[in-house]
Motif scaffolding. Structure first.
Motif, short mmCIF file in Angstrom:
data_model
loop_
_atom_site.label_atom_id
_atom_site.label_comp_id
_atom_site.label_asym_id
_atom_site.label_seq_id
_atom_site.Cartn_x
_atom_site.Cartn_y
_atom_site.Cartn_z
N LEU A 163 -5.18 5.25 -6.56
CA LEU A 163 -5.57 4.50 -5.48
C LEU A 163 -6.94 5.13 -4.68
O LEU A 163 -8.08 4.62 -4.60
CB LEU A 163 -4.62 4.22 -4.10
CG LEU A 163 -5.11 3.28 -3.17
CD1 LEU A 163 -5.61 2.02 -3.58
CD2 LEU A 163 -4.29 3.04 -1.94
N LYS A 164 -6.91 6.69 -4.54
CA LYS A 164 -8.02 7.43 -3.98
C LYS A 164 -8.92 7.49 -5.23
O LYS A 164 -10.29 7.23 -4.78
CB LYS A 164 -7.30 8.69 -3.70
CG LYS A 164 -8.50 9.71 -3.38
CD LYS A 164 -7.92 11.10 -2.77
CE LYS A 164 -9.03 11.87 -2.38
NZ LYS A 164 -8.58 13.44 -2.31
N GLU A 214 -11.15 4.28 -4.92
CA GLU A 214 -11.75 3.97 -3.66
C GLU A 214 -13.01 5.00 -3.96
O GLU A 214 -14.09 4.41 -3.42
CB GLU A 214 -10.91 4.56 -2.57
CG GLU A 214 -9.82 3.73 -1.96
CD GLU A 214 -9.20 4.14 -0.98
OE1 GLU A 214 -9.30 5.56 -0.58
OE2 GLU A 214 -8.35 3.49 -0.39
N ARG A 258 0.86 -1.38 0.04
CA ARG A 258 -0.14 -0.18 -0.01
C ARG A 258 0.94 1.10 -0.18
O ARG A 258 0.64 2.22 -0.45
CB ARG A 258 -0.97 0.15 1.32
CG ARG A 258 -1.97 1.16 1.04
CD ARG A 258 -2.92 0.96 2.58
NE ARG A 258 -3.75 -0.12 2.33
CZ ARG A 258 -4.80 -0.06 1.74
NH1 ARG A 258 -5.35 1.08 1.23
NH2 ARG A 258 -5.74 -1.01 1.81
N GLY A 259 2.01 1.12 0.75
CA GLY A 259 2.97 2.29 0.69
C GLY A 259 3.70 2.61 -0.50
O GLY A 259 3.77 3.98 -0.82
N ASP A 294 0.29 4.20 -6.17
CA ASP A 294 0.00 5.58 -6.37
C ASP A 294 -0.97 5.93 -5.81
O ASP A 294 -2.30 5.73 -5.71
CB ASP A 294 0.03 5.48 -7.87
CG ASP A 294 -0.18 6.98 -8.59
OD1 ASP A 294 -0.87 7.78 -8.33
OD2 ASP A 294 0.61 7.26 -9.69
N LYS A 295 -0.74 7.14 -5.06
CA LYS A 295 -1.83 7.62 -3.97
C LYS A 295 -3.15 8.20 -4.69
O LYS A 295 -4.31 8.04 -4.54
CB LYS A 295 -1.44 8.79 -3.30
CG LYS A 295 -0.22 8.21 -2.45
CD LYS A 295 -0.72 7.16 -1.56
CE LYS A 295 0.80 6.72 -0.64
NZ LYS A 295 0.30 5.54 0.21
N LYS A 296 -2.65 8.72 -6.06
CA LYS A 296 -3.89 9.37 -6.90
C LYS A 296 -4.82 8.33 -7.25
O LYS A 296 -6.00 8.18 -7.34
CB LYS A 296 -3.20 10.38 -8.03
CG LYS A 296 -4.12 10.99 -8.91
CD LYS A 296 -3.68 11.73 -9.91
CE LYS A 296 -4.45 12.40 -10.83
NZ LYS A 296 -3.99 13.32 -11.78
#
Length: 558
Positions: free
Chosen positions: A315-316, A319, A307-308, A311-313
Motif C-alpha cells: 500500500l505504501k 501511494e 485498510r487495516g 499489506d502495508k508495504k
C-alpha cells in the motif's frame, strides 16, 4: 378390485394318523413322520394393498376414493413393470380435493404371497362339557384362494403438511384455475405489501410460534389466550422433502443472518429485519463518468474498512507511485511490482481501490487515477491519455486454466532466453512489441517521432474534450496514425521508417484530412460482435440511412 387380506405363503399339513407309542424300555423305534399332503395352488391372481389405516367393511369405498379411485388403482398395478414403472406410484390423499395437501406415496412391489380363506365354525358347548375343557370352541378350515404377485405398500414418510390461507388472492386464483373459473381468474389482483409478517390474534386455529423466536422471551407462565399467527402468505411447493426415511436434521439458525432494526421513512416505525452479513461486498474502485462533476476524494466505505487488513508495504509503494505519476494503466502499475506482489494485489481486490478511482469513458478510460486528482482540469494530464487499437486478427477466446498456465510458463522461458524485459510491456519504443494488442499511455511512448508529436505545445487545446482530451482533433489523429502504422508493422515483422510515417501524414489534396488507411471489413459473427461488427439487419439499415443522407446532400430541397 376385490378387497382381500394377504398373508405369508405357508403349507399346512394334516396331523399324523399313527399315534406315537408311550415310552417304555421295551418299545421299538418310532416310525418316520408322514409328509404333509400337497394342495393344488389356484391360478387366480390377486392384488393387495397394505392400507395405512383401519378399513371397515363400510369404509372400503372411502379408502378407494382416497387412493384415487378404482381406475387409478388399476392403472398403478398395470404399470408396475417395464418402462412405465415410474407411473406405477399410488398416492394416498387423506384430504382429497385440497390442492395444498401433499399425498402419501405408495409403491407397487413384487411379492410371492398366497391369499388364504379362513373359515371358523363354532360349535355350541353341551351341558355336560367341563367348564374348563381344552379351550376349543370350534374348528378352522383354510383354503388357498390364489396368489398375490403385486402388493402396494406405504412405507415412506408422509411429507410435511402446510395449509395456507384459502382467502388469499393467490389461493383463490389457484382454485379458479382448477375449476376453469374465468371470472375468478380475471378478479385476481396482487395485494399491496404491508410487511405484516406475523399477526397476534385470539384464534384457536392460529399456528403456534415459539415466543423465543420472536424475541418475546419465555412464555411458560403466560396466561394470555392470544396466539401469534404467521402471515407470510407462503404457498407450498410440490414437495417439501425428498427423504423417505427419518433422519436427524439437526436444524440450526443461519450463522450468516443477523437481526437489524430499520426505520420506515414514511411512518417512522421501527421494524426488525434479517440481513445476510456474509453477502458479497464490492471492493472495486469508484467509477465515474467523464460528464460527472468532481472526483472522489476517498475510497468507498466498504473499501475503507479493509485498510487495516491491507499489506502495508504494498500500500505504501502504491501511494508513492501515484504521487510520482497520478494516472496509470493496469499493465503499467503491475510492472512496478514483482510477480508475487502482483498476485497479492489481484487477490486482495482492495489495494488499488484504496488509492485510486477509474473513468468509465473519455480519454482516460480504463486507467487508475489518484484520489482527488482531476485530469480534466490539468493540461499536463494529456501525457497520461490512453490510446487503444483493436487487432482484428487477434482471436477472442477464453483459454482454460491449464492452457493459461502453460502459456505463462512458455512466455516466461521465452523472455529469459530472448533477453526481453517483460516488465516493460507497457512501453512502446517503435522497435519491439510485447503484446498483440496496443494499449499505451502517451507518456509510455518513447519512439522519437511520436515523442516529438506528443510534446508539441501547439497541439494543446484550451479546454479538455471528451473525445480527444487536451489535444486538438487533428493532432491526436496524427499521433494515432503513426502509432497504428508502427505497431501493426512490428506485428508483421517490419520496423516502420520515418519516411513511411511522414507519407501517411500528408493530407489529401485540397483538404486537411489524412489519407484513409485500409480498413478490414468486419463480418458478422459471435467474435466480431465485440469488435464493432453489426448484425446483418442493422448493417442494412445503416447502409440505407447513409445512402439517403448522401442523396439529401446531392439534391437540395426545392
Amino acid at each position: 378390485m376385490e378387497q382381500s387380506e394377504a398373508g405369508p405363503s405357508r403349507h399346512h399339513g394334516g396331523s399324523s394318523s399313527a399315534a406315537a407309542p408311550t415310552s417304555s424300555s421295551h418299545s421299538e423305534s418310532s416310525p418316520a413322520p408322514s409328509r404333509a399332503p400337497e394342495r393344488p395352488l389356484p391360478v387366480t391372481h390377486f392384488h393387495s394393498i397394505e392400507y395405512p389405516g383401519y378399513v371397515r367393511p363400510t369404509s372400503v369405498s372411502l379408502a378407494i376414493e382416497r387412493l384415487g379411485g378404482q381406475h387409478a388403482i388399476e392403472n398403478a398395478f398395470r404399470r408396475a413393470s417395464g418402462r412405465d414403472k415410474v407411473e406405477s406410484l399410488l398416492e394416498l390423499r387423506l384430504r382429497p380435493g385440497n390442492p395444498y395437501a401433499h399425498p402419501i406415496p405408495g409403491e407397487i412391489v413384487p411379492t410371492n404371497n398366497i391369499l388364504l380363506k379362513v373359515v371358523k365354525r363354532r360349535r355350541k358347548k353341551k351341558d355336560g362339557d367341563a367348564a374348563g375343557g381344552d379351550g376349543a370352541v370350534g374348528e378352522y378350515t383354510i383354503e388357498a384362494v390364489g396368489s398375490i404377485p403385486k402388493t402396494a405398500r406405504f412405507r415412506s414418510m408422509a411429507d410435511i403438511q402446510y395449509q395456507p390461507d384459502m382467502s388469499d388472492p393467490v389461493a383463490r386464483l389457484r382454485k379458479a384455475m382448477d375449476t376453469m373459473d374465468v371470472d375468478g381468474i380475471l378478479r385476481y389482483h396482487i395485494p399491496p405489501e404491508k410487511e405484516d409478517y406475523s399477526i397476534t390474534e385470539a384464534d384457536a386455529l392460529a399456528m403456534d410460534i415459539d415466543p423465543q423466536l420472536l424475541g418475546e422471551g419465555d412464555a411458560a407462565g403466560s396466561s394470555t389466550t392470544t396466539k401469534t399467527r404467521s402471515n407470510l402468505r407462503l404457498f407450498t411447493p410440490p414437495l417439501f422433502s425428498r427423504q423417505v426415511v427419518p433422519q436427524n436434521y439437526n436444524y440450526k439458525a443461519n450463522p450468516a443472518s443477523i437481526e437489524t432494526i430499520v426505520v420506515d421513512e414514511e411512518t417512522g416505525e421501527e421494524k426488525k429485519r434479517l440481513i445476510n452479513r456474509m453477502r458479497w461486498k464490492g471492493y472495486g474502485p469508484i467509477a465515474i463518468s467523464y460528464a460527472d462533476k468532481g472526483v472522489p476524494e476517498k475510497p468507498s466505505a466498504a473499501v475503507e474498512e479493509q485498510r487495516g487488513q491491507a499489506d502495508k508495504k504494498i500500500l505504501k509503494r502504491l501511494e508513492e507511485l501515484f504521487e510520482e505519476r497520478p494516472i496509470w494503466t493496469r499493465a503499467a502499475i503491475f510492472n512496478q511490482f514483482s510477480p508475487m506482489e502482483v498476485r497479492d494485489i489481484i487477490n486482495s481486490k482492495y489495494l488499488l481501490p484504496l488509492v485510486s478511482y477509474v473513468f468509465e469513458d473519455g480519454p482516460w478510460r480504463d486507467t487508475y487515477v489518484r484520489m482527488g486528482y482531476d485530469p480534466r482540469q490539468d493540461p499536463e494530464a494529456r501525457f497520461f491519455q490512453r490510446l487503444y487499437f483493436r487487432n482484428i486478427n487477434h482471436p477472442i477466446s477464453r483459454p482454460s486454466v491449464v492452457s493459461r498456465r502453460q502459456e505463462q510458463r512458455n512466455e516466461s522461458a521465452q523472455a529469459r532466453f530472448s533477453g526481453i524485459d517483460d516488465r516493460r510491456s507497457h512501453i512502446f519504443d517503435g522497435t519491439t512489441v510485447t503484446s498483440e494488442t496496443a494499449a499505451f499511455q502517451l507518456c509510455d511512448i518513447t519512439d522519437p517521432m511520436l515523442k516529438e508529436m506528443i510534446e508539441d505545445e501547439d497541439a494543446v487545446r484550451e479546454t479538455c474534450n471528451e473525445r480527444d482530451g487536451w489535444y486538438t482533433t487533428h493532432a491526436l489523429e496524427r499521433i494515432k496514425t503513426v502509432l497504428r502504422h508502427k505497431f501493426f508493422s512490428l506485428l508483421l515483422g517490419h520496423v516502420a521508417t520515418r519516411e513511411e510515417c511522414e507519407r501517411l501524414l500528408v493530407p489529401e489534396e485540397g483538404t486537411e484530412k489524412l489519407p484513409q488507411r485500409h480498413r478490414h471489413r468486419l463480418k458478422f459473427g459471435k467474435h466480431n460482435m465485440a469488435k464493432g461488427a453489426l448484425p446483418p439487419e442493422d448493417a442494412a439499415a445503416h447502409r440505407l440511412m447513409t445512402t439517403l443522407e448522401q442523396q439529401r446532400k446531392t439534391f437540395p430541397p426545392r
